[in-house]
Design a protein around this motif. Structure first.
Motif, PDB file in Angstrom:
ATOM      1  N   ASP A   1       3.635  -7.043  -3.204  1.00 50.98           N
ATOM      2  CA  ASP A   1       3.464  -5.623  -3.523  1.00 50.98           C
ATOM      3  C   ASP A   1       4.819  -5.004  -3.820  1.00 50.98           C
ATOM      4  OD1 ASP A   1       1.083  -5.811  -0.985  1.00 50.98           O
ATOM      5  OD2 ASP A   1       0.578  -5.362  -3.065  1.00 50.98           O
ATOM      6  N   TRP A   2       4.871  -4.239  -4.899  1.00 52.18           N
ATOM      7  CA  TRP A   2       6.126  -3.657  -5.374  1.00 52.18           C
ATOM      8  C   TRP A   2       5.926  -2.198  -5.744  1.00 52.18           C
ATOM      9  CZ3 TRP A   2      10.759  -6.388  -5.909  1.00 52.18           C
ATOM     10  CH2 TRP A   2      10.674  -7.773  -5.676  1.00 52.18           C
ATOM     11  N   TYR A  16       7.157 -11.685  -2.272  1.00 50.69           N
ATOM     12  CA  TYR A  16       6.557 -10.364  -2.080  1.00 50.69           C
ATOM     13  C   TYR A  16       5.449 -10.125  -3.093  1.00 50.69           C
ATOM     14  CZ  TYR A  16      10.682  -9.808   0.785  1.00 50.69           C
ATOM     15  OH  TYR A  16      11.641  -9.985   1.748  1.00 50.69           O
ATOM     16  N   GLN A  31      -3.654  -4.938  -0.163  1.00 50.06           N
ATOM     17  CA  GLN A  31      -2.608  -4.440  -1.046  1.00 50.06           C
ATOM     18  C   GLN A  31      -2.093  -3.112  -0.524  1.00 50.06           C
ATOM     19  OE1 GLN A  31      -3.855  -3.974  -5.097  1.00 50.06           O
ATOM     20  NE2 GLN A  31      -1.784  -3.777  -5.871  1.00 50.06           N
ATOM     21  N   TYR A  41       4.262  -5.735   7.984  1.00 46.06           N
ATOM     22  CA  TYR A  41       4.883  -6.081   6.706  1.00 46.06           C
ATOM     23  C   TYR A  41       6.389  -6.280   6.862  1.00 46.06           C
ATOM     24  CZ  TYR A  41       0.754  -4.823   3.969  1.00 46.06           C
ATOM     25  OH  TYR A  41      -0.504  -4.777   3.422  1.00 46.06           O
ATOM     26  N   GLN A  50       0.379   0.315  -1.506  1.00 44.79           N
ATOM     27  CA  GLN A  50       1.062   1.061  -2.556  1.00 44.79           C
ATOM     28  C   GLN A  50       2.413   1.527  -2.035  1.00 44.79           C
ATOM     29  OE1 GLN A  50      -2.519   1.838  -2.071  1.00 44.79           O
ATOM     30  NE2 GLN A  50      -2.573   0.132  -3.512  1.00 44.79           N
ATOM     31  N   SER A  53      -3.003   0.512   2.527  1.00 46.15           N
ATOM     32  CA  SER A  53      -3.370  -0.819   2.997  1.00 46.15           C
ATOM     33  C   SER A  53      -4.160  -0.722   4.289  1.00 46.15           C
ATOM     34  CB  SER A  53      -2.130  -1.671   3.242  1.00 46.15           C
ATOM     35  OG  SER A  53      -2.483  -2.884   3.866  1.00 46.15           O
TER      36      SER A  53
END
Length: 127
Positions: A116-117, A114, A1, A34, A3, A27
């Motif tokens: 992760d936001w 997606y 994950q 990514y 941030q 991460s």
């Protein structure tokens, strides 16, 4: 994950410019793996794809509504993705969020792609 934290939103007159930033942290993956994207959501409307930059070679993709006005870019060393927005219109008013997906090679325009936001940053364009 990973941030994600957006910044750079604000109030601007029509025809003006803003530059949004999205900083990634936390991460274990290398940032360059990514695919990164920007989405926006106006009150009462669905989340809308704006732009994406691929992990593979930095290929960029844009929604038709922003093509020629917005530019997405990434700085892998700084773990940051940017959205330069020029010739802003009142219709661009929305909350802008960045999103990340590792090794994403398709369906860039789908929010479900997606995992992760960020929390978003508000952009308001006055007429």
């Amino acid at each position: 994950q990973v941030q994600l934290v957006e910044s750079g939103g604000g109030l601007v007159q029509a025809g003006g410019s803003l530059r949004l930033s999205c900083a990634a942290s936390g991460s274990g993956r290398t940032f360059r793996t990514y695919t990164m994207a920007w989405f926006r959501q106006a009150p009462g409307k669905e989340r809308e794809f704006v732009a994406a930059v691929s992990w593979r070679g930095g290929v960029t993709y844009y929604a038709d509504s922003v093509k020629g006005r917005f530019t997405i870019s990434r700085d892998n060393a700084e773990r940051t993705v940017y959205l330069q927005m020029n010739s802003l219109k009142p219709d661009d008013t929305a909350d802008y969020s960045c999103a990340a997906a590792p090794y994403k090679d398709n369906n860039y325009n789908l929010p479900a792609s997606y995992g992760d936001w960020g929390m978003g940053t508000q952009v308001t364009v006055s007429s």
